[in-house]
Design a protein around this motif. Structure first.
Motif: not given
Length: 155
Positions: A10-36
């Motif tokens: 349960x703790x691992x699932x909570x960590x993925x949902x609350x920490x890792x996945x939001x960080x991953x979304x931010x990483x994708x958005x940052x990478x999208x800003x780099x263009x091609x």
């Protein structure tokens, strides 16, 4: 699985949902800003990580929903079964080892927690203190004497 094992999932699932996945979304958005995107390694790595997180979340959610929780502290038996903490004496080396038999997701050999499906655990099932157990391992057979069987809360 033990209550501690369930809480760990349960703790691992909570960590993925609350920490890792939001960080991953931010990483994708940052990478999208780099263009091609065709030659954007950061984007492809972030998308791959997103797939890994989704797969791990699905695995954890499935295991949590199907978990059969057994609290070893509530068990009263002198025979080796799931949740038992077993003290063994290696017949060859006369070295004492202590194993706690836990679910597959809780296995941590360094902490003395072995899976109930491990060869040593299977050889011990149903035995009591004073019994001998022969374990067939890839490196050959090993003989153990069961010194003590107890049931207590697992960390």
């Amino acid at each position: 699985m033990t209550p501690a094992g369930l809480q760990k999932l349960r703790d691992e699932l909570r960590n993925i949902k609350e920490v890792q996945r939001p960080q991953n979304v931010a990483d994708i958005e940052t990478a999208l800003g780099h263009g091609d995107l065709r030659e954007n390694a950061e984007y492809h790595a972030a998308k791959e990580r997103q797939a890994e997180l989704a797969a791990r979340m699905a695995y954890l959610e499935s295991h949590i929903s199907l978990a059969q929780v057994i609290d070893p502290a509530e068990m009263n038996s002198n025979k080796v079964a799931f949740g038992a903490t077993v003290t063994l004496m290696d017949a060859d080396t006369e070295e004492e080892v202590v194993y706690c038999l836990v679910g597959e997701d809780e296995t941590n050999v360094k902490a003395g927690k072995i899976s109930i499906t491990a060869p040593i655990a299977r050889a011990l099932l149903g035995k009591e203190a004073g019994d001998d157990a022969t374990v067939r391992l890839p490196k050959g057979t090993r003989d153990f004497e069961i010194i003590n069987v107890e049931y207590k809360a697992v960390d």
